[in-house]
Design a protein around this motif. Structure first.
Motif, PDB file in Angstrom:
ATOM      1  N   TRP A 143     -29.550 128.115  14.225  1.00 41.12           N
ATOM      2  CA  TRP A 143     -30.299 126.895  14.526  1.00 41.12           C
ATOM      3  C   TRP A 143     -29.997 126.379  15.926  1.00 41.12           C
ATOM      4  N   ARG A 144     -31.018 125.812  16.544  1.00 38.25           N
ATOM      5  CA  ARG A 144     -30.855 125.216  17.880  1.00 38.25           C
ATOM      6  C   ARG A 144     -30.121 123.893  17.730  1.00 38.25           C
ATOM      7  N   ARG A 149     -35.247 122.325  15.526  1.00 41.09           N
ATOM      8  CA  ARG A 149     -34.060 123.126  15.243  1.00 41.09           C
ATOM      9  C   ARG A 149     -34.283 124.635  15.331  1.00 41.09           C
ATOM     10  N   PRO A 202     -35.089 128.052  17.063  1.00 39.54           N
ATOM     11  CA  PRO A 202     -35.156 128.543  18.456  1.00 39.54           C
ATOM     12  C   PRO A 202     -36.589 128.850  18.861  1.00 39.54           C
TER      13      PRO A 202
END
Length: 571
Positions: free
Chosen positions: A228-229, A282, A284
């Motif tokens: 998750w980003r 969240r 990418p």
């Protein structure tokens, strides 16, 4: 927020490896299922993992979730047992039939307890209507006894172990009892252990799962960051998404970590809005998302929210009839309609098909004559003069090989008529009307006044047939035949061109599908179609080659299903 106790659903959804080991309701023996329940109710359920060959991170993972499953069932039983009185549930009459040989279990006969005074015929009807009893937990009203049904057959015959409910209520060790009195017990159904049993089988079979799924499941124990980003307070897009959510949704979005995350939300709590924010904040930017919903109609809601948020590179997969208008705009068929290369190839195919159809129609029209209108001497009944033959069908006037052969056959038949009978009107025979029409159109059956002979004699027909066979083919028919040959050659060329255009259109469609797959960031479908979509993606996109070219390691999948937990347990 995040509900970790539902994490086992990923295990249950991967059915083939689980079934390869056993399903509690099918292959495992009652004794094995009884041992599983005792382990679930004990303080150490991890003993089920002994001898399973599970080690390392997978063992840590399985122990953790076994403890949570055990805790869930124990809390459910504690809530019921703590009431003592006023427990509500289906009532049963349990008859003790004696112990099972070489076992601590008992044979029972269980009947519905709503009407204990019913006669035998009504009892037989009740037995035929018995609901499923397997893995049911039944509490005796008279004694502190808890029955666990490990085998159930038609008619109410069951096998069960009997647990001391008092020790469970006090939090002590699970103890089996062997009652000697009260052969009949009035009982109440308080819980079902079926879900817990299936979860136990899934967790003890984790080592037999697909390697990729296994690594994804236990990845949380190794790397807490996951794909998750991370949220950034200085990122305006992420902060805008957080402001759109309520407190529960915001906490779930902030708490997303690890490879596998499960967010629980009953119907109407904003799961589609949450998935939209998760995709934008969240996930990418270079990842492809597979977003699953419970129904085709829910796809429309998800697509609408993503479209309103500015997402356009989407693909909807499902039933067009059951989708809404917003989602149908993103179906593969609609996306392909907007592909210019494919549109040009399909236009070329339509043009090639049109050329072939036009040539075939032209060939069919060469040599055709208009049908003559019927005479007025016929009545409404359709019957004419009995002495006159009916009007012959339309026959081409030209002489080709087929016509010559037909006239020759008719001449051979006429020559069999005796000489003394040839001056009489010819008798009707197969092909008579056609022969008369052909010879009349050739001008060989005319009277002194120049009019066609309506009732020719056999002699006249023989003379006309000989003249027809001796007369060379007319020039017009030769021209028509040459025209037909030229058109047939054009049809062959048109067919080859059409085949080439069709192959080009098919190749253009395949390339267009791959372009769509490569360009979309999100694919929305129902959860039941997820596996089929993944296979189609692999086929159309040639994912192995695409991953090597892009360096992409994996995709993120978000699942939205209000009752996914109950559905997986039932499966």
């Amino acid at each position: 927020g995040l509900v970790a106790t539902r994490h086992f659903l990923l295990l249950n959804s991967h059915r083939r490896p689980i079934q390869a080991r056993c399903a509690p309701s099918m292959e495992c023996s009652p004794a094995q299922n009884e041992a599983r329940l005792l382990a679930i109710l004990s303080k150490d359920p991890s003993r089920l993992l002994q001898g399973q060959g599970i080690s390392g991170a997978a063992l840590v993972y399985a122990r953790h979730w076994l403890a949570l499953v055990s805790q869930e069932l124990q809390e459910e039983l504690d809530e019921v047992l703590s009431k003592r009185h006023g427990v509500q549930g289906r009532e049963w009459l349990v008859d003790m039939r004696g112990p099972v040989k070489d076992s601590q279990a008992f044979n029972l006969h269980i009947l519905p307890g709503e009407d204990p005074g019913a006669d035998d015929s009504e009892a037989a009807d009740d037995e035929a209507r018995l609901p499923p009893l397997l893995y049911t937990l039944i509490l005796s009203r008279e004694k502190e006894l808890l029955f666990f049904v490990s085998r159930a057959q038609e008619g109410g015959s069951c096998r069960a172990i009997i647990i001391d409910a008092a020790t469970l209520r006090s939090g002590g060790e699970v103890r089996l009892v062997s009652p000697r009195a009260l052969p009949r017990h009035r009982c109440i159904e308080i819980a079902s252990a079926q879900s817990a049993m299936h979860r136990m089988v899934a967790l003890t079979s984790i080592d037999r799962l697909d390697k990729a799924l296994k690594e994804a499941l236990i990845h949380d124990n190794i790397d807490k960051n996951g794909p998750w980003r991370p949220l950034d307070q200085n990122n305006p897009e992420q902060q805008r998404q957080l402001l759109r959510l309520n407190l529960g949704q915001r906490r779930a979005l902030e708490g997303m970590s690890g490879t596998c995350v499960c967010v629980q939300g009953p119907p109407g709590t904003g799961k589609s809005s949450f998935i939209t924010s998760a995709c934008l904040a969240r996930v990418p930017r270079d990842a492809r998302i597979l977003a699953c919903t419970a129904t085709n109609k829910a796809i429309d809601s998800l697509v609408a929210k993503l479209e309103d948020a500015g997402v356009r590179e989407m693909l909807a997969v499902g039933s067009q009839r059951n989708m809404g208008e917003r989602a149908t705009d993103y179906l593969m068929s609609r996306r392909l309609e907007r592909e210019p290369v494919l549109a040009k190839a399909e236009a070329a195919l339509r043009a090639a098909s049109g050329i072939r159809h036009a040539a075939e129609r032209e060939l069919a029209g060469v040599g055709k004559q208009k049908k003559p209108r019927g005479g007025r001497g016929r009545g409404r009944s359709g019957k004419g003069d009995a002495d006159e033959p009916p009007p012959p069908p339309e026959i081409p006037s030209g002489k080709d090989a087929e016509s010559l052969a037909f006239v020759q056959a008719q001449l051979s038949r006429l020559m069999t008529v005796p000489v003394e009978e040839r001056e009489a009107p010819a008798r009707f025979a197969p092909g008579f009307l056609r022969a008369v029409q052909m010879l009349s159109q050739a001008g060989l059956l005319t009277g002194a006044d120049g009019e066609p002979v309506r009732q020719p004699t056999t002699s006249q027909l023989i003379g006309a047939a000989n003249a027809y066979l001796a007369k060379p083919a007319d020039l017009e028919e030769a021209r028509r035949e040459a025209r037909r040959a030229e058109i047939r050659e054009r049809i062959v060329v048109a067919q080859k061109a059409e085949q080439a255009a069709r192959a080009a259109a098919l190749e253009a469609r395949n390339h267009a599908r791959r372009r769509v797959w490569r360009s979309v960031r999100l694919v929305a479908c129902t959860a039941s179609a997820a596996l089929q979509v993944a296979r189609r993606l692999q086929r159309d996109l040639e994912e192995e080659v695409d991953k090597k070219a892009s360096g992409q390691e994996g995709d993120i999948r978000l699942a939205d299903a209000a009752d996914a937990a109950d559905a997986a347990d039932a499966a």
